[in-house]
Design a protein around this motif. Structure first.
Motif, PDB file in Angstrom:
ATOM      1  N   GLY A  96       0.792  -1.230   0.000  1.00  0.00           N
ATOM      2  CA  GLY A  96       0.000   0.000   0.000  1.00  0.00           C
ATOM      3  C   GLY A  96       0.821   1.275   0.000  1.00  0.00           C
ATOM      4  N   TRP A  97       2.122   1.142  -0.148  1.00  0.00           N
ATOM      5  CA  TRP A  97       3.020   2.308  -0.172  1.00  0.00           C
ATOM      6  C   TRP A  97       2.929   2.946  -1.550  1.00  0.00           C
ATOM      7  CZ3 TRP A  97       6.187   3.748   3.978  1.00  0.00           C
ATOM      8  CH2 TRP A  97       7.011   4.841   3.724  1.00  0.00           C
ATOM      9  N   LEU A  98       2.202   4.062  -1.639  1.00  0.00           N
ATOM     10  CA  LEU A  98       1.968   4.709  -2.920  1.00  0.00           C
ATOM     11  C   LEU A  98       3.005   5.779  -3.202  1.00  0.00           C
ATOM     12  CD1 LEU A  98      -1.908   5.211  -2.693  1.00  0.00           C
ATOM     13  CD2 LEU A  98      -0.645   3.312  -3.733  1.00  0.00           C
ATOM     14  N   ILE A  99       3.460   5.814  -4.443  1.00  0.00           N
ATOM     15  CA  ILE A  99       4.304   6.904  -4.935  1.00  0.00           C
ATOM     16  C   ILE A  99       3.517   7.549  -6.067  1.00  0.00           C
ATOM     17  CG2 ILE A  99       6.466   7.559  -6.041  1.00  0.00           C
ATOM     18  CD1 ILE A  99       7.801   5.231  -4.615  1.00  0.00           C
ATOM     19  N   PHE A 100       3.319   8.865  -5.959  1.00  0.00           N
ATOM     20  CA  PHE A 100       2.453   9.591  -6.878  1.00  0.00           C
ATOM     21  C   PHE A 100       3.228  10.252  -8.006  1.00  0.00           C
ATOM     22  CE2 PHE A 100       0.214   9.337  -2.898  1.00  0.00           C
ATOM     23  CZ  PHE A 100      -1.046   8.942  -3.304  1.00  0.00           C
ATOM     24  N   ALA A 101       2.650  10.175  -9.197  1.00  0.00           N
ATOM     25  CA  ALA A 101       3.147  10.959 -10.321  1.00  0.00           C
ATOM     26  C   ALA A 101       2.671  12.389 -10.089  1.00  0.00           C
ATOM     27  CB  ALA A 101       2.594  10.424 -11.630  1.00  0.00           C
ATOM     28  N   LEU A 102       3.544  13.337 -10.329  1.00  0.00           N
ATOM     29  CA  LEU A 102       3.208  14.743 -10.120  1.00  0.00           C
ATOM     30  C   LEU A 102       3.070  15.459 -11.452  1.00  0.00           C
ATOM     31  CD1 LEU A 102       5.642  15.619  -7.194  1.00  0.00           C
ATOM     32  CD2 LEU A 102       3.196  15.117  -7.060  1.00  0.00           C
ATOM     33  N   PRO A 103       2.295  16.539 -11.442  1.00  0.00           N
ATOM     34  CA  PRO A 103       2.259  17.375 -12.639  1.00  0.00           C
ATOM     35  C   PRO A 103       3.624  18.048 -12.812  1.00  0.00           C
ATOM     36  CG  PRO A 103       0.886  18.311 -10.882  1.00  0.00           C
ATOM     37  CD  PRO A 103       1.447  17.021 -10.379  1.00  0.00           C
ATOM     38  N   PRO A 104       3.813  18.777 -13.916  1.00  0.00           N
ATOM     39  CA  PRO A 104       5.095  19.468 -14.078  1.00  0.00           C
ATOM     40  C   PRO A 104       5.449  20.262 -12.817  1.00  0.00           C
ATOM     41  CG  PRO A 104       3.777  19.737 -16.038  1.00  0.00           C
ATOM     42  CD  PRO A 104       2.893  19.081 -14.998  1.00  0.00           C
ATOM     43  N   ALA A 105       6.723  20.368 -12.547  1.00  0.00           N
ATOM     44  CA  ALA A 105       7.175  21.033 -11.328  1.00  0.00           C
ATOM     45  C   ALA A 105       8.234  22.072 -11.653  1.00  0.00           C
ATOM     46  CB  ALA A 105       7.748  19.998 -10.355  1.00  0.00           C
ATOM     47  N   GLU A 106       8.448  22.940 -10.700  1.00  0.00           N
ATOM     48  CA  GLU A 106       9.520  23.918 -10.797  1.00  0.00           C
ATOM     49  C   GLU A 106      10.094  24.130  -9.407  1.00  0.00           C
ATOM     50  OE1 GLU A 106       7.532  27.257 -12.555  1.00  0.00           O
ATOM     51  OE2 GLU A 106       6.631  27.884 -10.682  1.00  0.00           O
ATOM     52  N   HIS A 156      12.607  26.205   6.252  1.00  0.00           N
ATOM     53  CA  HIS A 156      12.161  24.873   5.843  1.00  0.00           C
ATOM     54  C   HIS A 156      11.622  24.937   4.413  1.00  0.00           C
ATOM     55  CE1 HIS A 156       8.643  26.992   7.381  1.00  0.00           C
ATOM     56  NE2 HIS A 156       7.943  26.262   6.537  1.00  0.00           N
ATOM     57  N   PRO A 157      11.676  23.842   3.684  1.00  0.00           N
ATOM     58  CA  PRO A 157      11.107  23.836   2.328  1.00  0.00           C
ATOM     59  C   PRO A 157       9.595  24.026   2.385  1.00  0.00           C
ATOM     60  CG  PRO A 157      12.421  21.870   2.734  1.00  0.00           C
ATOM     61  CD  PRO A 157      12.293  22.581   4.034  1.00  0.00           C
ATOM     62  N   GLU A 158       9.026  24.609   1.363  1.00  0.00           N
ATOM     63  CA  GLU A 158       7.587  24.761   1.257  1.00  0.00           C
ATOM     64  C   GLU A 158       7.123  24.076  -0.017  1.00  0.00           C
ATOM     65  OE1 GLU A 158       6.136  28.752   1.592  1.00  0.00           O
ATOM     66  OE2 GLU A 158       7.474  29.205   3.247  1.00  0.00           O
ATOM     67  N   VAL A 159       5.937  23.505   0.027  1.00  0.00           N
ATOM     68  CA  VAL A 159       5.360  22.858  -1.135  1.00  0.00           C
ATOM     69  C   VAL A 159       4.073  23.585  -1.496  1.00  0.00           C
ATOM     70  CG1 VAL A 159       4.347  20.729  -2.052  1.00  0.00           C
ATOM     71  CG2 VAL A 159       6.326  20.606  -0.522  1.00  0.00           C
ATOM     72  N   TYR A 160       3.969  24.014  -2.738  1.00  0.00           N
ATOM     73  CA  TYR A 160       2.762  24.630  -3.275  1.00  0.00           C
ATOM     74  C   TYR A 160       2.328  23.847  -4.500  1.00  0.00           C
ATOM     75  CZ  TYR A 160       2.982  28.992  -0.589  1.00  0.00           C
ATOM     76  OH  TYR A 160       2.963  29.923   0.412  1.00  0.00           O
ATOM     77  N   LEU A 161       1.053  23.556  -4.585  1.00  0.00           N
ATOM     78  CA  LEU A 161       0.480  23.070  -5.820  1.00  0.00           C
ATOM     79  C   LEU A 161       0.098  24.293  -6.637  1.00  0.00           C
ATOM     80  CD1 LEU A 161      -1.856  20.262  -4.441  1.00  0.00           C
ATOM     81  CD2 LEU A 161       0.453  20.028  -5.355  1.00  0.00           C
ATOM     82  N   ALA A 189      -5.006  16.267   6.971  1.00  0.00           N
ATOM     83  CA  ALA A 189      -5.022  15.516   8.226  1.00  0.00           C
ATOM     84  C   ALA A 189      -3.742  15.716   9.015  1.00  0.00           C
ATOM     85  CB  ALA A 189      -5.233  14.032   7.935  1.00  0.00           C
ATOM     86  N   GLY A 190      -3.864  15.679  10.335  1.00  0.00           N
ATOM     87  CA  GLY A 190      -2.699  15.739  11.204  1.00  0.00           C
ATOM     88  C   GLY A 190      -2.039  17.098  11.274  1.00  0.00           C
ATOM     89  N   GLY A 191      -2.738  18.152  10.861  1.00  0.00           N
ATOM     90  CA  GLY A 191      -2.170  19.491  10.917  1.00  0.00           C
ATOM     91  C   GLY A 191      -1.214  19.806   9.791  1.00  0.00           C
ATOM     92  N   PHE A 192      -1.242  19.019   8.725  1.00  0.00           N
ATOM     93  CA  PHE A 192      -0.355  19.232   7.590  1.00  0.00           C
ATOM     94  C   PHE A 192      -0.967  20.276   6.664  1.00  0.00           C
ATOM     95  CE2 PHE A 192       1.868  18.342   3.680  1.00  0.00           C
ATOM     96  CZ  PHE A 192       3.122  17.959   4.103  1.00  0.00           C
ATOM     97  N   ASP A 193      -0.209  21.314   6.349  1.00  0.00           N
ATOM     98  CA  ASP A 193      -0.657  22.385   5.459  1.00  0.00           C
ATOM     99  C   ASP A 193       0.055  22.279   4.122  1.00  0.00           C
ATOM    100  OD1 ASP A 193      -2.098  23.305   7.608  1.00  0.00           O
ATOM    101  OD2 ASP A 193      -0.767  24.972   8.042  1.00  0.00           O
ATOM    102  N   LEU A 194      -0.695  22.491   3.055  1.00  0.00           N
ATOM    103  CA  LEU A 194      -0.165  22.433   1.704  1.00  0.00           C
ATOM    104  C   LEU A 194      -0.600  23.698   0.979  1.00  0.00           C
ATOM    105  CD1 LEU A 194       1.273  20.579  -0.394  1.00  0.00           C
ATOM    106  CD2 LEU A 194      -0.986  19.636  -0.901  1.00  0.00           C
ATOM    107  N   GLY A 195       0.356  24.405   0.401  1.00  0.00           N
ATOM    108  CA  GLY A 195       0.030  25.625  -0.320  1.00  0.00           C
ATOM    109  C   GLY A 195      -0.604  25.334  -1.674  1.00  0.00           C
TER     110      GLY A 195
END
Length: 116
Positions: free
Chosen positions: A35-45, A56-61, A97-103
């Motif tokens: 059940g360990w999933l690795i996701f394909a991502l859209p183009p990134a920069e 700390h690093p930040e992640v934005y979609l 979930a768990g207080g995780f924030d994603l931009g």
């Protein structure tokens, strides 16, 4: 030769966050076992911003239409913050979930992968 980037998110509520990427955002994935999933991502920069201290690093979609994306997320019971206007785009925060924030943002600037 570098062929890609493997980004990591660490979270106590890892199953719920995996479910978010699989079921809400519908990112394609592979199961590498158990059940360990690795996701394909859209183009990134990648951007490097100046700072006076270690950060700390930040992640934005990135999306093309922030209001439409927020509406889709909220229809699936995903909570987001109020939209703020920045010089570089409109942004919000996705609360996971768990207080995780994603931009999440709609850029006003051209992106490195050719979209505006």
């Amino acid at each position: 030769m570098i062929t890609g980037v493997h980004a990591l998110l660490y979270a106590k509520e890892h199953d719920a966050i995996r479910t978010f990427f699989r079921d809400v955002l519908q990112f394609e994935s592979i199961d590498v076992g158990g059940g360990w999933l690795i996701f394909a991502l859209p183009p990134a920069e990648l951007a490097v911003h100046p700072t006076e201290s270690a950060q700390h690093p930040e992640v934005y979609l990135i999306c093309d239409d922030l209001e439409q994306t927020i509406a889709m997320l909220r229809s699936k019971n995903v909570k987001t913050s109020k939209v703020s206007e920045e010089s570089w785009g409109k942004r919000t925060t996705i609360y996971l979930a768990g207080g995780f924030d994603l931009g999440l943002y709609q850029p006003y600037h051209p992106t490195a992968f050719g979209k505006k």
